[in-house]
Design an enzyme around this catalytic site. Structure first.
Site, PDB file in Angstrom:
ATOM      1  CD  GLU A   1      -2.951   1.006   2.358  1.00  0.00           C
ATOM      2  OE1 GLU A   1      -4.151   1.237   2.150  1.00  0.00           O
ATOM      3  OE2 GLU A   1      -2.504   0.723   3.470  1.00  0.00           O
TER       4      GLU A   1
ATOM      5  N   GLY B   1       2.046   0.678  11.500  1.00  0.00           N
ATOM      6  CA  GLY B   1       1.656  -0.179  12.600  1.00  0.00           C
ATOM      7  C   GLY B   1       1.281  -1.566  12.124  1.00  0.00           C
ATOM      8  CB  ALA B   2      -0.881  -3.583  11.326  1.00  0.00           C
ATOM      9  CG  MET B   3      -0.541  -3.799   4.490  1.00  0.00           C
ATOM     10  SD  MET B   3      -1.517  -2.323   4.073  1.00  0.00           S
ATOM     11  CE  MET B   3      -2.446  -2.921   2.667  1.00  0.00           C
TER      12      MET B   3
ATOM     13  CG  ASN C   1      -0.760  -7.506   3.319  1.00  0.00           C
ATOM     14  OD1 ASN C   1      -0.773  -6.575   2.531  1.00  0.00           O
ATOM     15  ND2 ASN C   1       0.203  -7.667   4.213  1.00  0.00           N
TER      16      ASN C   1
ATOM     17  CD  GLU D   1      -4.208  -3.222  10.083  1.00  0.00           C
ATOM     18  OE1 GLU D   1      -4.464  -3.377   8.868  1.00  0.00           O
ATOM     19  OE2 GLU D   1      -3.928  -2.123  10.579  1.00  0.00           O
TER      20      GLU D   1
ATOM     21  CG  HIS E   1      -8.542  -2.470   6.957  1.00  0.00           C
ATOM     22  ND1 HIS E   1      -9.170  -1.459   6.263  1.00  0.00           N
ATOM     23  CD2 HIS E   1      -7.571  -1.871   7.699  1.00  0.00           C
ATOM     24  CE1 HIS E   1      -8.616  -0.297   6.574  1.00  0.00           C
ATOM     25  NE2 HIS E   1      -7.646  -0.518   7.450  1.00  0.00           N
TER      26      HIS E   1
ATOM     27  CD  GLU F   1      -6.390   2.795   6.562  1.00  0.00           C
ATOM     28  OE1 GLU F   1      -6.525   2.313   7.711  1.00  0.00           O
ATOM     29  OE2 GLU F   1      -5.802   2.182   5.653  1.00  0.00           O
TER      30      GLU F   1
END
Length: 877
Positions: free
Chosen positions: A137, A288-290, A292, A323, A326, A345
């Site tokens: 991203e 902080g995080a993603m 996926n 996350e 998401h 977000e």
């Protein structure tokens, strides 16, 4: 660079524009990607083969693929070979004369990253093993494989990866693996120690994914340690480096994950759509995080090597739940273009706090939200760079600057206001229909609003316009009169327009607010007697329900924190807060009062010395550890930036003296004891520094305070900054902690040393070479500018302005952005810093992202100057 030159350069870069993406989306229908990677041949590059199948709605037309790679070996479109030199410019591959159905093959050598973008490679200093992870991203998937790198060209992905035999590979889908023929091993440190130069390899074949966007595809590979569990039929695994495995606490992480799945399944009424669920703690992560899909990556600082406060655990829980949210909002249903990044977000932030309060032990998470996220939003929204929540994301360069407090925190605050406006159950009902209607597709804001209008019966167009398309934050004040019996004869909520860079906005918004009336009881507590909830619109809204009601000791606007606004306290309410803020029962109303006082300090309405006094008087009775940490940090900032400089030394001595007393009197081993120890370490008084050094050397001990690895580094960095530790001390501590985290802490300690030589070495390490990884650069920069070293570092202000444009030309966006934000001379709170920035902006006409970062730095200094003037006036009044 002129505007014309910059525009021309952008045409030849990988800066995808909204118009280009829209045109490509109209032209193409992407079916599938087959990606085959070989990670065994080199420490710097890896072989990447991509086969893409797609349809073209206008046969004969042309388009382009994105790819960032040092070498391309094969370009083949529909069976014909393309001239690599003619078709590939280093960022894009031109495709012409497309058929109705197309197949393109690309074979390239792609480069590993050291900046946390693309496929990042890290070598663990503990065992010499290499660890990889991807971060795509906003549009960095094309650093690993050729692709149409935009969110609305979704496809099915099939990934095959070849790794050293002892590695594990993780992606969005499960994988089968097999040992294949021997091959030349990569030249890593661990391989060099081996007598054999040949190793068998392992081939991983991942199952076909559901339809998804390129930016949420993922690969993590290396000898990661794994812990697994199953919940509600979902296979879950946690991964981290082998050298961190002893510190991983899987029970708590799995408990949060399970609670999150149960909560989201219940409120979304849509089962988790991506099969297995892996969470991976990876080194040198930029965020902080993603999110996926099915392969969530986290900053490995969330694997706690030493004691942390419960506030840190709460933050980790919020990130885990953010996350996970998401998976539905972002991965299952994805924005069409990055204008709606905020939807991803903001929704995930709102949903994560809702899940925390309803499904975990952190039931006061909205207090943390008010104290952390909302404070971030208010700060960002008052900068000259503020923008509407629905941002104008004209190209990818603009998108990358919008991962900010507006997109995350203001958007979430406004969503909370929307929920109060339409009703929580109606809001969730709209989401359920939204997920079902648009599953695996792409949407815009209007699609979501349509579903919410049906579920709530409210028309949301006007709401969206006044909240999502405007900038700035309104201020709400109580206005009332009382009679001789202290009963209200009138009461109104006054709304002030937001201050914006060009003056004052005319925007007055519709707010759903609650007004709390708090009385002091016989035992001294401030307790809510009554609550009135209403819609506030326009410049003044009368509250007839309060006429005739006895005036309380504290009038709290926006009680329960329903809307996004700054609030002010009337004089008597402010006095009640100053006299006993800790006596307010309930962490959220206390947080709202603390927030009001901080806003007044930043806006130069309250002298910084009064804010520090308020913190010192109320901190001991504050029970929320996250609020305690935040207040002490803000008090430190108030002293160093907002207070009159001649008062700083005495104020800091008072703060650290109080911290020392509270550290020794706190419950042994408690979170608050650790926090006060960390604050005391920042002492500058000679006698107090003697105590800090004695604590570090363990010549002085405090019952319950464990001098573990991280606390030792914290003490050492502060001692180094004040000349009470030297390179010998740093080397000795690094020998104790020869880890990646230890190397970063040592870099910070060296950069903190108060000598010209140390500053020159730190500057050179960051500016004159790009050999340091992203995290090592940040560790070095964080302690370069320190308030007590302003005079020592002042020559670097001019060097910053002379260097910053070159950094933007030669480094990645992530590195350049971080350098500008961290190395801007914001501790030089002088008019000359403001003036020098203005001259640079006028003379150099920097690119938009650099301009924005500089304008934000300038505003920080200008705000501090105004606050210092107010504090100086208070000292003489």
């Amino acid at each position: 660079m002129s505007v014309e030159t910059a525009a021309a350069a952008a045409e030849n870069s990988d800066n995808l524009t909204r118009e280009q993406a829209a045109a490509r989306a109209r032209l193409l229908r992407v079916t599938s990607y087959d990606v085959d990677l070989d990670l065994t041949s080199s420490e710097t590059t890896f072989r990447s083969r991509t086969l893409i199948r797609f349809a073209c709605t206008e046969p004969g037309a042309g388009t382009f693929l994105e790819l960032t790679a040092p070498t391309v070996h094969v370009l083949r479109l529909n069976g014909r070979d393309l001239d690599v030199d003619a078709a590939f410019d280093g960022y894009r591959i031109a495709l012409s004369d497309l058929a109705e159905a197309n197949e393109v093959e690309v074979v390239a050598d792609c480069a590993y990253s050291r900046t946390g973008e693309g496929l990042h490679r890290f070598v663990d200093p503990v065992d010499g093993e290499a660890y990889l992870y991807s971060q795509f991203e906003t549009n960095d998937a094309h650093r690993m494989y050729a692709c149409f790198d935009q969110p609305d060209l979704k496809a099915i992905f099939r990934l095959t990866v070849t790794t050293p035999e002892h590695w594990t590979a993780i992606s969005n889908s499960p994988a089968d693996s097999e040992i294949i023929e021997s091959g030349v091993a990569s030249e890593s440190a661990s391989d060099s120690a081996s007598d054999s130069r040949l190793r068998r390899r392992r081939r991983w074949v991942f199952a076909e994914t559901p339809v998804m966007s390129t930016y949420i595809t993922a690969l993590v590979a290396g000898p990661y340690s794994r812990v697994s569990d199953v919940h509600d039929g979902i296979e879950m695994s946690l991964y981290c480096r082998r050298s961190l495995a002893e510190f991983l606490d899987p029970d708590e992480i799995f408990d949060i994950t399970k609670a999150g799945f149960d909560f989201y399944h219940r409120v979304f009424d849509y089962r988790y759509p991506f099969g297995k669920y892996d969470q991976l703690f990876v080194p040198e992560f930029n965020a902080g995080a993603m999110e996926n899909a099915g392969c969530v990556t986290f900053l490995e600082d969330y694997v706690f090597r030493s004691k942390v406060t419960d506030s840190r655990r709460e933050r980790r829980a919020e990130t885990i739940l953010h996350e996970m949210a998401h998976m539905w909002f972002g991965d299952l249903v994805t924005m069409r273009w990055w204008d709606d990044l905020w939807l991803n977000e903001s929704f995930a932030t709102y949903a994560s706090v809702l899940a925390q309060t309803n499904a975990t032990r952190w039931t006061s998470a909205w207090t943390t939200f008010c104290n952390a996220e909302k404070t971030w939003a208010l700060r960002q929204d008052q900068l000259p760079s503020t923008h509407p929540i629905v941002a104008d994301a004209r190209d990818m360069e603009a998108v990358k600057t919008n991962f900010d407090g507006i997109t995350y925190a203001k958007g979430a605050s406004v969503l909370k206001q929307l929920v109060a406006w339409v009703g929580q159950e109606e809001f969730l009902a709209g989401l359920r229909s939204y997920f079902r209607r648009f599953e695996y597709g792409n949407t815009s804001l209007r699609d979501l609003l349509d579903e919410l209008e049906v579920s709530s019966g409210r028309t949301l167009g006007p709401w969206a316009k006044e909240w999502l398309e405007t900038t700035g934050v309104n201020t709400l004040r109580p206005s009332f009169a009382v009679d001789d019996s202290a009963a209200f004869t009138s009461f109104a909520v006054v709304q002030e327009p937001a201050s914006v860079p060009t003056g004052v906005s005319k925007n007055l918004r519709s707010h759903r607010v609650a007004i709390g009336l708090y009385d002091r009881t016989g035992d001294g507590a401030l307790v809510r007697r009554d609550r009135v909830e209403l819609d506030v619109t326009g410049a003044a809204t009368d509250v007839p329900k309060l006429v005739g009601v006895r005036k309380p000791d504290l009038v709290l606007l926006n009680d329960d924190d329903l809307t996004y606004a700054k609030i002010r306290l009337d004089d008597e309410s402010l006095a009640a807060v100053i006299d006993g803020i800790g006596s307010i029962r309930g962490s959220l109303p206390r947080a709202l009062c603390w927030s009001a006082a901080w806003d007044m300090t930043r806006d130069a309405e309250m002298p910084a010395r009064d804010y520090v006094r308020l913190v010192l008087s109320g901190i001991e009775s504050e029970t929320d550890i996250g609020v305690v940490q935040s207040l002490l940090a803000k008090a430190s900032l108030a002293m160093s930036s907002y207070g009159e400089p001649s008062n700083r030394t005495a104020a800091l001595r008072t703060l650290t003296e109080r911290a020392y007393e509270l550290m020794r009197s706190a419950e042994p081993g408690s979170d608050v004891q650790l926090v006060y120890a960390q604050v005391f370490a920042a002492a500058e008084d000679a006698d107090q520094l003697d105590h800090v050094r004695a604590l570090y050397d363990e010549r002085e001990t405090v019952t319950g305070l464990t001098l573990d690895t991280e606390l030792r580094w914290h003490f050492l960095i502060e001692l180094a900054a004040h000349g009470r530790a030297d390179t010998g001390d740093i080397d000795a501590q690094l020998e104790r902690d020869r880890t990646a985290a230890g190397e970063k802490r040592a870099a910070s300690a060296r950069a903190a040393l108060p000598t010209p030589e140390a500053k020159a070495a730190a500057w050179s390490a960051v500016v004159d070479s790009d050999e340091l990884s992203n995290h090592m650069q940040l560790a070095t920069m964080r302690t370069f500018w320190m308030p007590e070293q302003a005079e020592l570092c002042s020559p670097y202000a001019e060097r910053f302005f002379a260097t910053v444009a070159d950094l933007w030309r030669s480094r990645s966006n992530e590195i350049a952005q971080t350098f500008t934000e961290v190395m801007y001379p914001s501790v030089l709170i002088e008019q000359e810093t403001v003036d020098r920035t203005d001259r640079y902006l006028a003379e150099e006409n920097p690119q938009p992202a650099l301009r924005r970062a500089l304008v934000e730095g300038r505003d920080t200094v200008a705000r501090a100057l105004r606050a210092r003037t107010r504090d100086a006036e208070a000292a003489t009044s």
